[in-house]
Enzyme design. Structure first.
Site, PDB file in Angstrom:
ATOM      1  N   LYS A 114     -20.779  -0.376   4.194  1.00 39.33           N
ATOM      2  CA  LYS A 114     -20.836   0.153   2.820  1.00 39.33           C
ATOM      3  C   LYS A 114     -22.255   0.102   2.265  1.00 39.33           C
ATOM      4  CE  LYS A 114     -16.095   0.160   1.342  1.00 39.33           C
ATOM      5  NZ  LYS A 114     -15.063  -0.307   0.426  1.00 39.33           N
ATOM      6  N   LYS A 196     -12.762   6.003  11.834  1.00 40.00           N
ATOM      7  CA  LYS A 196     -11.404   5.802  11.295  1.00 40.00           C
ATOM      8  C   LYS A 196     -11.115   6.805  10.170  1.00 40.00           C
ATOM      9  CE  LYS A 196     -11.866   2.654   7.499  1.00 40.00           C
ATOM     10  NZ  LYS A 196     -11.636   1.519   6.720  1.00 40.00           N
ATOM     11  N   LYS A 199     -10.074   7.739   3.128  1.00 40.71           N
ATOM     12  CA  LYS A 199      -9.935   8.606   1.956  1.00 40.71           C
ATOM     13  C   LYS A 199     -11.283   8.958   1.352  1.00 40.71           C
ATOM     14  CE  LYS A 199      -7.906   4.592  -0.511  1.00 40.71           C
ATOM     15  NZ  LYS A 199      -7.234   3.642   0.147  1.00 40.71           N
TER      16      LYS A 199
HETATM   17  P1  TYM Z   1      -7.846  -0.289   1.983  1.00 42.02           P
HETATM   18  O1  TYM Z   1      -7.494   0.122   0.614  1.00 42.02           O
HETATM   19  O2  TYM Z   1      -9.112   0.204   2.574  1.00 42.02           O
HETATM   20  O3  TYM Z   1      -6.675   0.070   2.983  1.00 42.02           O
HETATM   21  C1  TYM Z   1      -5.329  -0.338   2.764  1.00 42.02           C
HETATM   22  C2  TYM Z   1      -4.667  -0.653   4.095  1.00 42.02           C
HETATM   23  O4  TYM Z   1      -4.686   0.494   4.956  1.00 42.02           O
HETATM   24  C3  TYM Z   1      -5.261   0.132   6.220  1.00 42.02           C
HETATM   25  N1  TYM Z   1      -6.003   1.296   6.740  1.00 42.02           N
HETATM   26  C4  TYM Z   1      -5.787   1.852   7.933  1.00 42.02           C
HETATM   27  N2  TYM Z   1      -4.909   1.560   8.914  1.00 42.02           N
HETATM   28  C5  TYM Z   1      -4.929   2.333  10.014  1.00 42.02           C
HETATM   29  N3  TYM Z   1      -5.767   3.396  10.188  1.00 42.02           N
HETATM   30  C6  TYM Z   1      -6.667   3.711   9.224  1.00 42.02           C
HETATM   31  N4  TYM Z   1      -7.477   4.746   9.400  1.00 42.02           N
HETATM   32  C7  TYM Z   1      -6.709   2.927   8.037  1.00 42.02           C
HETATM   33  N5  TYM Z   1      -7.449   2.980   6.902  1.00 42.02           N
HETATM   34  C8  TYM Z   1      -7.014   1.958   6.124  1.00 42.02           C
HETATM   35  C9  TYM Z   1      -6.191  -1.033   5.901  1.00 42.02           C
HETATM   36  O5  TYM Z   1      -6.442  -1.813   7.039  1.00 42.02           O
HETATM   37  C10 TYM Z   1      -5.397  -1.779   4.843  1.00 42.02           C
HETATM   38  O6  TYM Z   1      -4.438  -2.624   5.455  1.00 42.02           O
HETATM   39  N6  TYM Z   1      -9.671  -4.935   1.377  1.00 42.02           N
HETATM   40  C11 TYM Z   1      -8.447  -4.162   1.479  1.00 42.02           C
HETATM   41  C12 TYM Z   1      -7.535  -4.326   0.276  1.00 42.02           C
HETATM   42  C13 TYM Z   1      -7.221  -5.745  -0.032  1.00 42.02           C
HETATM   43  C14 TYM Z   1      -6.330  -6.586   0.687  1.00 42.02           C
HETATM   44  C15 TYM Z   1      -6.355  -7.827   0.017  1.00 42.02           C
HETATM   45  C16 TYM Z   1      -5.530  -6.388   1.818  1.00 42.02           C
HETATM   46  C17 TYM Z   1      -7.723  -6.456  -1.053  1.00 42.02           C
HETATM   47  N7  TYM Z   1      -7.211  -7.719  -1.028  1.00 42.02           N
HETATM   48  C18 TYM Z   1      -5.575  -8.904   0.465  1.00 42.02           C
HETATM   49  C19 TYM Z   1      -4.761  -7.478   2.259  1.00 42.02           C
HETATM   50  C20 TYM Z   1      -4.785  -8.698   1.583  1.00 42.02           C
HETATM   51  C21 TYM Z   1      -8.805  -2.683   1.577  1.00 42.02           C
HETATM   52  O7  TYM Z   1      -9.841  -2.261   1.148  1.00 42.02           O
HETATM   53  O8  TYM Z   1      -7.812  -1.885   2.080  1.00 42.02           O
END
Ligand code: TYM
Length: 329
Positions: A114, A196, A199
């Site tokens: 990032k 990957k 969004k």
């Molecule tokens: P975020 O919002 O980027 O993504 C949410 C979830 O989707 C999964 N994910 C994917 N899985 C498979 N293929 C992909 N291309 C893909 N893109 C995203 C992510 O692994 C995630 O599980 N930091 C986290 C949010 C968060 C969180 C937490 C998660 C904040 N606090 C505590 C678990 C526990 C995030 O940015 O996810």
């Protein structure tokens, strides 16, 4: 009787969820509700680490909340809340930041990625992001955290912080396990299968938003980048085909091998169409439910308020304990 295990996970409201979010995380969240005590939340505080237009962030947070419901997260079975409505998260994050080393945060790949992507806004929040994530998880004494593969490093960090805190101050936090599904933990971009699906991709053909309509979905799959061969098999180096086979297999429940046999002798064009159709069919009920739910503003607001209250009660038990342990009055 054994107590049910606690599951917790979150997602950022930086845009409509992608097929990657759905397959890698939310689909499993829905399934886990039957057997575990689940808490799921919209991680809006995390989104602030990259500049968000305020009005847009507010709208997206509401939309994402409705989307979680549309994806089958049931407020009767799971605790659902918005992170910023529960003030314990930011408080525990501060306490945990004092048992976190500068060096370990600097090693986080997401921070490095990032920072490269937003060189003009490498803010402190982006750097301490994993500490807030650790607080999210540890506050609820989660046993398991269902996430995609990209969050694995943050989960390891959370475990390290929890162990360090417990050994310095005495048993306070449960040590959580990541739950990363074998298939679909890393859904790739349709335009660059080495990246990957995300969004925030500037090329909208690279990702499927779960609210894309059937035509858009089919067109994006038609344009999906594959390779110059003809065989539909899962093999190293065939990243585009591997990605499509994985998506197809997860959504149909067929094994990769069954999918390979089904498409034996067929061309890439037919295969891409078939995958697109399965995706469109799987997402249609979500799209329909979202159209209905997103209009029910009062209902959503009530659920958010109820979620905030319950989440505060649960998480404040851990926060109070942690405060006492470190010597706060
Ligand atoms: P975020 O919002 O980027 O993504 C949410 C979830 O989707 C999964 N994910 C994917 N899985 C498979 N293929 C992909 N291309 C893909 N893109 C995203 C992510 O692994 C995630 O599980 N930091 C986290 C949010 C968060 C969180 C937490 C998660 C904040 N606090 C505590 C678990 C526990 C995030 O940015 O996810």
């Amino acid at each position: 009787m054994d107590e049910k295990k606690i599951i917790l996970s979150g997602i950022q409201p930086t845009g409509v969820f992608t097929l990657g979010n759905y397959i890698g995380a939310i689909k499993n969240w829905g399934k886990m509700q039957e057997d575990y005590e689940c808490a799921y939340f919209i991680a809006d505080l995390h989104s602030l680490t990259v500049y968000q237009e305020p009005a847009k962030l507010r709208k997206q947070t509401m939309d994402c909340f409705a989307l979680l419901l549309a994806c089958g997260i049931d407020p009767e079975k799971s605790l659902i809340f918005v992170q910023s409505t529960v003030n314990t998260h930011a408080q525990l994050s501060w306490i945990l930041s004092n048992v976190t080393q500068f060096g370990e945060l600097g090693r986080m790949t997401q921070f490095k990625d990032k920072s490269e992507k937003h060189p003009d806004n490498i803010n402190a929040g982006l750097f301490t992001y994993p500490v807030l994530m650790a607080a999210d998880i540890l506050l609820y004494q989660a046993d398991m955290v269902p996430v995609g593969a990209d969050q694995k490093q943050h989960l390891e960090f959370t475990r390290n912080i929890a162990e360090r805190f417990n050994s310095r101050y005495g048993q306070t936090f449960k040590i959580p396990e990541p739950y990363i599904a074998e298939a679909g933990a890393r859904v790739m971009s349709l335009q660059d299968p080495l990246k990957k699906m995300s969004k925030s991709d500037e090329n909208a053909n690279g990702f499927i938003s779960i609210l894309d309509d059937e035509n858009v979905i089919i067109n994006k799959f038609k344009r999906a980048v594959t390779d110059s061969e003809r065989e539909i098999v899962f093999r190293e180096g065939k990243d585009g085909i591997n990605n499509l086979l994985t998506i197809y297999s997860v959504l149909t429940g067929k094994t990769i091998h069954e999918a390979e046999l089904e498409f034996e002798g067929k061309g890439y064009g037919d295969f891409k169409l078939a995958v697109g159709q399965v995706v469109a069919d799987s997402l249609k009920p979500i799209r329909d439910d979202f159209a209905r739910l997103s209009k029910e503003k009062t209902y959503l607001e009530e659920l958010i308020a109820k979620g905030a209250e319950t989440a505060y009660k649960v998480s404040n038990r851990t926060l109070s304990k942690a405060k006492r342990k470190v010597g706060l009055i």
